[in-house]
Every structure is written in C-alpha cells, then in structure tokens.
Design a protein around this motif. Structure first.
Motif, mmCIF file in Angstrom:
data_model
loop_
_atom_site.group_PDB
_atom_site.id
_atom_site.type_symbol
_atom_site.label_atom_id
_atom_site.label_comp_id
_atom_site.label_asym_id
_atom_site.label_seq_id
_atom_site.Cartn_x
_atom_site.Cartn_y
_atom_site.Cartn_z
ATOM 1 N N TYR A 189 -22.926 81.348 84.395
ATOM 2 C CA TYR A 189 -24.323 81.255 83.701
ATOM 3 C C TYR A 189 -24.238 81.198 82.163
ATOM 4 O O TYR A 189 -23.326 82.037 81.642
ATOM 5 C CB TYR A 189 -24.827 82.603 84.227
ATOM 6 C CG TYR A 189 -25.950 83.250 83.088
ATOM 7 C CD1 TYR A 189 -27.153 82.687 82.978
ATOM 8 C CD2 TYR A 189 -25.529 84.254 82.231
ATOM 9 C CE1 TYR A 189 -28.039 83.172 82.049
ATOM 10 C CE2 TYR A 189 -26.309 84.778 81.270
ATOM 11 C CZ TYR A 189 -27.746 84.315 81.340
ATOM 12 O OH TYR A 189 -28.718 84.540 80.456
ATOM 13 N N SER A 190 -25.279 80.624 81.728
ATOM 14 C CA SER A 190 -25.151 80.816 79.999
ATOM 15 C C SER A 190 -26.805 81.013 79.648
ATOM 16 O O SER A 190 -27.515 80.469 80.361
ATOM 17 C CB SER A 190 -24.681 79.272 79.250
ATOM 18 O OG SER A 190 -24.891 79.414 77.982
ATOM 19 N N GLU A 191 -26.918 81.807 78.368
ATOM 20 C CA GLU A 191 -28.061 82.119 78.056
ATOM 21 C C GLU A 191 -28.592 81.017 77.145
ATOM 22 O O GLU A 191 -29.748 81.063 76.728
ATOM 23 C CB GLU A 191 -28.144 83.499 77.462
ATOM 24 C CG GLU A 191 -27.257 83.764 76.050
ATOM 25 C CD GLU A 191 -27.311 85.010 75.615
ATOM 26 O OE1 GLU A 191 -28.169 85.885 76.137
ATOM 27 O OE2 GLU A 191 -26.798 85.373 74.489
ATOM 28 N N ASP A 192 -27.685 80.311 76.587
ATOM 29 C CA ASP A 192 -28.180 79.106 75.650
ATOM 30 C C ASP A 192 -27.276 77.970 75.788
ATOM 31 O O ASP A 192 -26.248 77.725 76.479
ATOM 32 C CB ASP A 192 -28.057 79.603 74.188
ATOM 33 C CG ASP A 192 -26.725 80.161 73.580
ATOM 34 O OD1 ASP A 192 -25.739 79.341 74.113
ATOM 35 O OD2 ASP A 192 -26.558 81.171 73.362
ATOM 36 N N ALA A 193 -27.957 76.709 75.053
ATOM 37 C CA ALA A 193 -27.092 75.553 75.093
ATOM 38 C C ALA A 193 -25.782 75.459 74.662
ATOM 39 O O ALA A 193 -24.775 74.814 75.435
ATOM 40 C CB ALA A 193 -28.245 74.269 74.624
#
Length: 205
Positions: A189-193
C-alpha cells in the motif's frame, strides 16, 4: 549539448512547452535518449515526489510536473523502443469496479512510467477480468486505485483472484490504509504516487 539541469527544472516546474522544446532539440542533436531520462526527467520526478512526501509540494504541482514529464516521454518513447532500453518491469493499473475517479490513478501511472517501467493503464471501473487483461499483457504487478469507501471493498476480490499466481497486488487511494491492505492480504500500500514508485521498486527488485 543537452542542459540536463534545465530539463530537470522544466519538469519540476511543470513547464510543458520548455520540456518539449528541450527534448526536441536533444532529438535533433541525436542526443542519447537514455541520458535524457536518467539525468533529467527521472531525477526531476524523484525530486518533486520527495518534496510531495515532505509536504513541500502539493497535488497540483505534482500533476503539472507529471504532465510535463508525459509530454517529454511521448516524444521519446519511439526512440526508447528503438534504442533497446530494457524496461524494469510491467505494471497494470486501474481504478476498481464501480469507481470512475482517475486523477490519482493517472498520476501514479505517469510516475511509474517515468521511473522506467512499462505501464498498462486499464482505465476506470475495472473488474477482475480487466486486471487479468493487464496480466495477460505481461504485467507482474497489479495496482488498484479507489476513491470511494463503497468501491474499495472490490480490492479484496482482485487480491483473491491473483493469490498464488505470481502476481503482486498493490493498492492505494483516499480511503485506503495500511491496516486495510493487511486485512485483505494485498502485497503493498502507498499513500501517494512517489511511495507507489518505491513500492514497485521494492517488489520488482
């Protein structure tokens, strides 16, 4: 002689016309296309991505930088293919079934592409069959985006569909958290690009 610093600055500031002019001039000079990427465009996106992660840049700045990068990439892609530059891997990306939002997905796609990967952009409202089309084209990572709490639950179906098939599933979007990623068994999971690029780097290392 290519001014890599000028190219880098033009991408970071989102000056699309300047990027196109510098890239076109470099092509006319028969400059090394790999150097344009490795010394100008990729470091630029890495820098703006790091600034975003530190809250020193915001989504609009990231978007205009990504669009500037894309305008340069569009000119270089035929030359990159001809040069035999090896892709670092292939990622299929789409917004999940029921969700028509694409700004975040588009941004992640451009950032991943700019980092040297091939990207199969599946668009929006993607069901499992659509993601399977991306895998059939050679993607070894499936990236799912969702902006709505009502559609994020479909990510569980995508994760289940690729379990044990040698395909990694990563997820992201406004309502998504690491806890939800762990709950459904996604591979990351990543919260940003910018984080998404680092995640892909880790998974394909």
């Amino acid at each position: 002689m290519v001014d890599f610093d000028a190219l880098k600055a033009a991408v970071i500031k989102g000056k699309r016309d300047d990027v196109v002019a510098i890239v076109n001039a470099a092509i006319a000079e028969k400059a090394d296309v790999n150097e344009l990427l490795d010394k100008g465009m990729i470091p630029a996106m890495r820098e703006i991505g790091d600034k975003f992660s530190r809250n020193e840049a915001y989504v609009p700045e990231l978007l205009i930088a990504a669009r500037a990068m894309q305008s340069g990439l569009a000119l270089l892609e035929p030359l990159i293919t001809a040069s035999g530059r090896k892709s670092k891997g292939k990622v299929a990306i789409g917004t999940v079934k029921g969700d028509l939002h694409d700004i975040g997905k588009n941004l992640v796609a451009i950032m991943i592409k700019g980092a040297g990967y091939d990207v199969v952009d599946l668009g929006v409202n993607c069901d499992v069959a659509k993601f399977e089309e991306g895998v059939a084209q050679g993607a070894t990572i499936v990236a799912c985006s969702s902006l709505l709490t009502t559609t994020m639950t479909y990510m569980k179906d995508v994760v289940a569909a690729f379990k044990g098939k040698g395909v990694k599933v990563i997820i992201g979007g406004a309502p998504i958290t690491q806890a939800y990623c762990d709950e459904i068994g996604a591979d990351g999971y990543s919260e940003d690009a910018n984080g998404a690029v680092k995640l892909v780097d880790q998974l394909l290392a």
